[in-house]
Design a protein around this motif. Sequence first.
Motif, short mmCIF file in Angstrom:
data_model
loop_
_atom_site.label_atom_id
_atom_site.label_comp_id
_atom_site.label_asym_id
_atom_site.label_seq_id
_atom_site.Cartn_x
_atom_site.Cartn_y
_atom_site.Cartn_z
N ILE A 154 1.24 -18.76 -33.35
CA ILE A 154 1.67 -18.00 -32.37
C ILE A 154 0.79 -17.30 -31.26
CG2 ILE A 154 3.24 -15.95 -31.99
CD1 ILE A 154 4.57 -16.81 -34.54
N LEU A 155 -0.19 -16.75 -31.85
CA LEU A 155 -1.21 -16.16 -30.87
C LEU A 155 -1.80 -17.04 -30.10
CD1 LEU A 155 -2.91 -13.38 -33.36
CD2 LEU A 155 -1.02 -13.22 -31.32
N GLN A 156 -2.06 -18.32 -30.75
CA GLN A 156 -2.75 -19.44 -29.83
C GLN A 156 -1.75 -20.10 -28.72
OE1 GLN A 156 -4.10 -22.12 -32.83
NE2 GLN A 156 -6.16 -21.12 -33.06
N LYS A 157 -0.38 -20.12 -29.23
CA LYS A 157 0.66 -20.56 -28.25
C LYS A 157 0.75 -19.66 -27.29
CE LYS A 157 5.48 -22.19 -28.63
NZ LYS A 157 6.71 -22.43 -29.75
N ARG A 158 0.70 -18.15 -27.50
CA ARG A 158 0.93 -17.24 -26.47
C ARG A 158 -0.30 -16.73 -25.77
NH1 ARG A 158 5.55 -19.00 -27.07
NH2 ARG A 158 6.76 -18.09 -28.31
N ASN A 159 -1.42 -17.55 -26.03
CA ASN A 159 -2.66 -17.25 -25.39
C ASN A 159 -3.16 -15.79 -25.75
OD1 ASN A 159 -4.78 -18.24 -24.08
ND2 ASN A 159 -4.37 -17.85 -21.97
N ARG A 160 -2.83 -15.23 -26.85
CA ARG A 160 -3.29 -13.93 -27.28
C ARG A 160 -4.20 -13.88 -28.54
NH1 ARG A 160 -0.92 -9.80 -24.80
NH2 ARG A 160 -0.93 -8.53 -26.65
N GLU A 181 -6.57 -12.74 -29.07
CA GLU A 181 -7.61 -11.15 -29.77
C GLU A 181 -6.49 -10.16 -29.76
OE1 GLU A 181 -10.89 -11.50 -29.42
OE2 GLU A 181 -10.60 -13.49 -28.85
N GLU A 182 -5.24 -10.26 -30.27
CA GLU A 182 -4.40 -9.41 -30.42
C GLU A 182 -4.68 -8.81 -31.81
OE1 GLU A 182 -1.75 -6.60 -30.89
OE2 GLU A 182 -1.34 -7.86 -29.17
N ILE A 200 3.16 -9.32 -35.54
CA ILE A 200 3.64 -9.60 -33.89
C ILE A 200 5.03 -10.27 -34.08
CG2 ILE A 200 1.07 -10.00 -33.51
CD1 ILE A 200 1.74 -12.94 -33.92
N SER A 201 5.46 -10.15 -32.46
CA SER A 201 6.53 -10.99 -32.36
C SER A 201 6.56 -12.33 -32.04
CB SER A 201 7.43 -10.08 -31.19
OG SER A 201 6.39 -10.67 -29.93
N GLU A 202 7.56 -13.07 -32.41
CA GLU A 202 7.36 -14.72 -32.52
C GLU A 202 7.22 -15.00 -30.98
OE1 GLU A 202 9.20 -18.43 -34.62
OE2 GLU A 202 10.12 -16.49 -34.24
N LYS A 203 8.15 -14.18 -30.21
CA LYS A 203 8.40 -14.60 -28.76
C LYS A 203 7.07 -14.16 -27.65
CE LYS A 203 13.17 -14.18 -28.64
NZ LYS A 203 14.51 -13.41 -27.99
N LYS A 206 3.05 -10.04 -29.40
CA LYS A 206 2.56 -8.53 -29.19
C LYS A 206 2.97 -7.99 -30.66
CE LYS A 206 2.78 -8.47 -24.22
NZ LYS A 206 3.31 -7.81 -22.94
N ARG A 207 2.29 -6.71 -30.60
CA ARG A 207 2.51 -5.64 -31.81
C ARG A 207 4.10 -5.64 -32.00
NH1 ARG A 207 -0.65 -2.51 -34.70
NH2 ARG A 207 -2.36 -2.68 -33.42
N LEU A 208 4.54 -5.74 -33.20
CA LEU A 208 6.01 -5.38 -33.53
C LEU A 208 6.19 -3.70 -33.19
CD1 LEU A 208 7.16 -7.33 -36.38
CD2 LEU A 208 7.77 -7.65 -34.17
N THR A 209 6.99 -3.22 -32.68
CA THR A 209 7.49 -1.79 -32.69
C THR A 209 8.01 -1.33 -33.86
OG1 THR A 209 9.78 -2.42 -31.59
CG2 THR A 209 8.09 -2.03 -30.23
#
Length: 161
Positions: free
Chosen positions: A80-86, A88-89, A94-97, A100-103
């Motif tokens: 997911i992080l690669q797909k979202r270009n994130r 370094e999170e 994290i959220s799938e969409k 980013k960090r889940l609230t």
Amino acid sequence: MKFEQFAAKRIFKERDSLITTLFLLPGLRVSELVSIDVKHFNEDEGSLTIIGKGNKERKLVLTPKIIRALENYKPARQKILQKRNRTEEPALFISEKQGKRLTRRAVELIIEEIAREAGVRAMQLLLLQKKGNATYFDSPMQTNFTSTVTIYCRVTRTLSH
């Protein structure tokens, strides 16, 4: 049926299984769950650093069940992080969409939904968490600790079967 088996039926089953495992087995608070970063895991020691109330740190020894859930989640998280270009999170959950960090509320909703699917009532969920037992009870338990539930998860109403 075990509570975690209902998490395993969800869309983001790897993440939700790890959330329920950490919520129930060692009894982490929702606020502690959302604050976990990947760097808090020490694989050499087999431990997880938890930032609790008052910003106090404590070490949690990883059980084989937690390690399995984490190992199942890591590739899904990375994808997911690669797909979202994130990539370094720092957040573990994290959220799938957005990647980013889940609230806190998002984690509460995940736990509430799984509990509802499992037919677990609010008081049962609290007692399960306090006992570190991931098997739910079949009959409602009577208790007067409703306000305590909000500390762990905003499940203040009885969840319907």
